[in-house]
Write a protein that holds these residues in place. Sequence first.
Motif, short mmCIF file in Angstrom:
data_model
loop_
_atom_site.label_atom_id
_atom_site.label_comp_id
_atom_site.label_asym_id
_atom_site.label_seq_id
_atom_site.Cartn_x
_atom_site.Cartn_y
_atom_site.Cartn_z
N UNK A 89 -10.83 7.10 -9.91
CA UNK A 89 -9.79 6.31 -10.55
C UNK A 89 -9.23 5.33 -9.53
N UNK A 90 -9.10 4.10 -9.94
CA UNK A 90 -8.56 3.07 -9.09
C UNK A 90 -7.41 2.37 -9.78
N UNK A 91 -6.37 2.06 -9.02
CA UNK A 91 -5.22 1.34 -9.51
C UNK A 91 -4.98 0.14 -8.62
N UNK A 92 -4.62 -0.96 -9.23
CA UNK A 92 -4.41 -2.19 -8.49
C UNK A 92 -3.15 -2.89 -8.99
N UNK A 93 -2.20 -3.08 -8.10
CA UNK A 93 -0.98 -3.81 -8.43
C UNK A 93 -1.22 -5.31 -8.32
N UNK A 94 -0.57 -6.05 -9.16
CA UNK A 94 -0.64 -7.50 -9.08
C UNK A 94 0.67 -8.10 -9.56
N UNK A 108 5.50 -6.82 -12.35
CA UNK A 108 4.26 -6.38 -11.75
C UNK A 108 3.38 -5.73 -12.80
N UNK A 109 2.09 -5.81 -12.59
CA UNK A 109 1.13 -5.19 -13.48
C UNK A 109 0.21 -4.29 -12.67
N UNK A 110 -0.10 -3.14 -13.22
CA UNK A 110 -1.05 -2.22 -12.62
C UNK A 110 -2.27 -2.13 -13.51
N UNK A 166 -6.08 -3.55 -22.35
CA UNK A 166 -6.45 -3.95 -21.00
C UNK A 166 -6.39 -2.80 -20.01
N UNK A 167 -5.97 -1.63 -20.48
CA UNK A 167 -5.80 -0.47 -19.60
C UNK A 167 -4.86 -0.81 -18.45
N UNK A 168 -3.73 -1.41 -18.80
CA UNK A 168 -2.75 -1.84 -17.83
C UNK A 168 -1.37 -1.33 -18.21
N UNK A 169 -0.54 -1.13 -17.21
CA UNK A 169 0.88 -0.92 -17.46
C UNK A 169 1.67 -1.78 -16.48
N UNK A 170 2.87 -2.14 -16.89
CA UNK A 170 3.63 -3.14 -16.18
C UNK A 170 5.05 -2.68 -15.91
N UNK A 199 -2.06 11.83 -7.71
CA UNK A 199 -3.38 11.98 -7.14
C UNK A 199 -4.07 10.65 -6.84
N UNK A 200 -3.70 9.60 -7.52
CA UNK A 200 -4.26 8.29 -7.26
C UNK A 200 -3.15 7.28 -7.15
N UNK A 201 -3.29 6.41 -6.16
CA UNK A 201 -2.30 5.37 -5.88
C UNK A 201 -2.98 4.02 -5.78
N UNK A 202 -2.26 2.98 -6.15
CA UNK A 202 -2.68 1.65 -5.78
C UNK A 202 -2.40 1.41 -4.31
N UNK A 203 -2.89 0.30 -3.81
CA UNK A 203 -2.70 -0.01 -2.40
C UNK A 203 -1.28 -0.43 -2.08
N UNK A 204 -0.52 -0.79 -3.07
CA UNK A 204 0.84 -1.26 -2.89
C UNK A 204 0.89 -2.77 -2.73
N UNK A 205 1.95 -3.35 -3.20
CA UNK A 205 2.16 -4.78 -3.03
C UNK A 205 3.61 -5.03 -2.61
N UNK A 206 3.77 -5.83 -1.59
CA UNK A 206 5.11 -6.14 -1.09
C UNK A 206 5.74 -7.20 -1.98
N UNK A 207 6.93 -6.91 -2.47
CA UNK A 207 7.71 -7.87 -3.22
C UNK A 207 9.00 -8.13 -2.44
N UNK A 208 9.19 -9.37 -2.09
CA UNK A 208 10.37 -9.77 -1.34
C UNK A 208 11.33 -10.51 -2.26
#
Length: 122
Positions: free
Chosen positions: A2-7, A20-22, A77-81, A110-119
């Motif tokens: 399982x992979x998660x990606x923040x954007x 943000x969207x995962x 889209x298999x996404x959550x925001x 058990x699964x994490x996205x890599x994280x995204x910095x929001x300033x």
Amino acid sequence: QVQLQESGPGLVKPSQTLSLTCTVSGGSITTSYYAWTWIRQPPGKGLEWVGIIGHDGSTYYSPSLKSRTSISRDTSKNQFSLQLSSVTPEDTAVYYCAREFKNGSLSQYDYWGQGTLVTVSS
């Protein structure tokens, strides 16, 4: 597996809404037993649980953030925001999406996205 990606945008102005969207691959966000969470870590601080959306679309938010937080999903889209309104510099953090499940009373991730910095800055 399982992979998660923040954007989403890395810079948000005060009083604006952080969005943000995962994107999840390797597993469906509608599958029972698992739920999908947002967690954040301000610079130099610990992890803070933000909120969750269940496989059925039910949501629950951190009491300290509830009034400003909305989590939604797009099953096609298999996404959550995440939407966090009225942001201040205190909302600056690395934001993670993660898969959550309960082991008795214990929440586990058990699964994490890599994280995204929001300033949040003007």
